[in-house]
Write a protein that holds these residues in place. Structure first.
Motif, mmCIF file in Angstrom:
data_model
loop_
_atom_site.group_PDB
_atom_site.id
_atom_site.type_symbol
_atom_site.label_atom_id
_atom_site.label_comp_id
_atom_site.label_asym_id
_atom_site.label_seq_id
_atom_site.Cartn_x
_atom_site.Cartn_y
_atom_site.Cartn_z
ATOM 1 N N ALA A 78 0.831 -1.211 0.000
ATOM 2 C CA ALA A 78 0.000 0.000 0.000
ATOM 3 C C ALA A 78 0.864 1.259 0.000
ATOM 4 O O ALA A 78 0.367 2.359 -0.235
ATOM 5 N N PRO A 82 -0.540 7.278 9.893
ATOM 6 C CA PRO A 82 -1.135 7.397 8.546
ATOM 7 C C PRO A 82 -0.773 6.222 7.623
ATOM 8 O O PRO A 82 -1.591 5.806 6.796
ATOM 9 N N GLY A 83 0.426 5.656 7.784
ATOM 10 C CA GLY A 83 0.829 4.543 6.933
ATOM 11 C C GLY A 83 -0.012 3.302 7.197
ATOM 12 O O GLY A 83 -0.366 2.551 6.278
ATOM 13 N N SER A 97 -3.088 3.411 8.521
ATOM 14 C CA SER A 97 -4.431 3.766 8.038
ATOM 15 C C SER A 97 -4.544 3.506 6.530
ATOM 16 O O SER A 97 -5.512 2.914 6.052
ATOM 17 N N ARG A 98 -3.508 3.951 5.801
ATOM 18 C CA ARG A 98 -3.501 3.756 4.339
ATOM 19 C C ARG A 98 -3.500 2.257 4.002
ATOM 20 O O ARG A 98 -4.212 1.816 3.108
ATOM 21 N N TRP A 138 -6.902 0.748 4.504
ATOM 22 C CA TRP A 138 -7.754 1.130 3.367
ATOM 23 C C TRP A 138 -7.460 0.237 2.154
ATOM 24 O O TRP A 138 -8.341 -0.245 1.475
ATOM 25 N N TRP A 139 -6.168 0.043 1.936
ATOM 26 C CA TRP A 139 -5.735 -0.773 0.792
ATOM 27 C C TRP A 139 -6.275 -2.203 0.918
ATOM 28 O O TRP A 139 -6.799 -2.773 -0.034
ATOM 29 N N PHE A 189 -1.712 2.371 -4.230
ATOM 30 C CA PHE A 189 -2.724 3.336 -4.670
ATOM 31 C C PHE A 189 -2.261 4.090 -5.908
ATOM 32 O O PHE A 189 -2.844 5.099 -6.272
#
Lengths: 238, 78
Positions: free
Chosen positions: A13, A118-119, A121-122, A125-126, A236
């Motif tokens: 991600a 944030p990493g 979280s990303r 999401w991925w 992404f």
């Protein structure tokens, strides 16, 4: 290169910071073995997320007549029940196909990390988008003839296992039964046997001693109309 | 209820070819295929390759012999 399939997967991600890697590694220190053919969830409350660190498992549902349908395979590094905190998702179960090593992650702790990093979280999401994308592809795959459908699932397993260093350039260990594959394809045990024989006879695969060998990977991908884009291995990016 | 069997070869794309069409009152209700040695433990059994109407099944059964298959089909039709 990470040995840890969980971190390796999350890095698809995007890059993780050292702090994020450490936080994720700390989550996975305590593992419990789960024998083959068991459900991995220990509680029905939804307060935990389960991470498979080794072995093969599957997400499945059993119909009232006893028929099991496997809706996706769970490979090392995969999170399970991540979005299933509500009763709406409890009908879908996660069961081991081989012995697995499983980490029980408190949902609250994972949510905390998502808020802090944030990493992470990303990456979550991925994982979510990827699961949706894969579910779509499996629905579409049901439209293909059974031999191409099986070829497609084998290509998916090959690419996913390559991503975590569990496949070499011509094959991978697949310690699941033909019945498991039949339930993933939605066909009978008789039909899967014929389909496997047909792929063998045409030289597209060999499968013995729990090892699948693909002599011509590009040829099998073309036969299956397999495009790995749905697995989101480019993160992404465009 | 009487069923009529008619031997036929079915192109299953495998070694399973010897088959029986199953008729009830002139209507085709099922196709049974004799499983070849490819199926190891199930070799020699009869498999419901296709069932029509009430004989259709999402989990097609295997039968030890044609009598057992016909009994099952009769039960579905009754």
């Amino acid at each position: 290169m990470f040995e840890d399939p969980f971190l390796r997967k999350f890095e698809f991600a995007g890059n993780l910071s050292e702090d994020e890697r450490t936080a994720l590694q700390l989550l996975t220190l305590t593992r419990r073995p789960v024998p083959a053919r068991r459900d991995i969830a220990e509680s029905e409350t939804g307060d935990r997320v389960y991470l498979v660190m080794s072995g093969f498992a599957c997400r499945y549902k059993t119909l009232s007549g006893g028929n099991r349908r496997i809706v996706s395979f769970v490979l090392p590094g995969d999170l399970c029940y991540m979005h299933d905190s509500g009763a709406f998702a409890r009908d879908l179960r996660v069961g081991t196909l081989t012995q697995c090593s499983v980490v029980d992650i408190p949902r609250a702790r994972l949510e905390e990390l998502i808020g802090l990093h944030p990493g992470i979280s990303r990456a979550i999401w991925w994982v979510t988008l990827r699961e949706l994308s894969r579910a779509r592809e499996w629905i579409v795959n049901d439209t293909r003839p059974a031999d191409r459908r099986l070829a497609h699932i084998l290509c998916e397993l090959f690419v996913c296992l390559r991503g975590i260093g569990m496949a070499d350039e011509h094959g991978f260990d697949l310690p699941v039964s033909q019945t498991d594959l039949a339930d993933a394809l939605g066909i009978s045990a008789v039909h899967i046997n014929r389909v496997v024989q047909a792929l063998r006879t045409r030289g597209r695969i060999s499968w013995s001693n729990d090892r699948v060998t693909i002599p011509d990977v590009q040829g099998l991908k073309a036969f299956a109309e397999f495009d790995p884009a749905y697995l989101c291995l480019d993160g992404f990016g465009p | 209820m009487s069923l009529r069997l008619q031997p036929v070869q079915v192109a299953t794309g495998s070694n399973d070819a010897e088959s029986q069409l199953v008729f009830e009152d002139g209507f085709l209700v099922a196709v049974l295929v004799h499983l070849s040695d490819e199926h190891e433990g199930d070799a020699g059994k009869w498999y419901l390759e296709a069932g029509f109407g009430r004989v259709d099944s999402p989990d097609p059964p295997k039968f030890a012999d044609l009598n057992e298959a016909q009994a099952w089909i009769n039960q579905r039709l009754s």
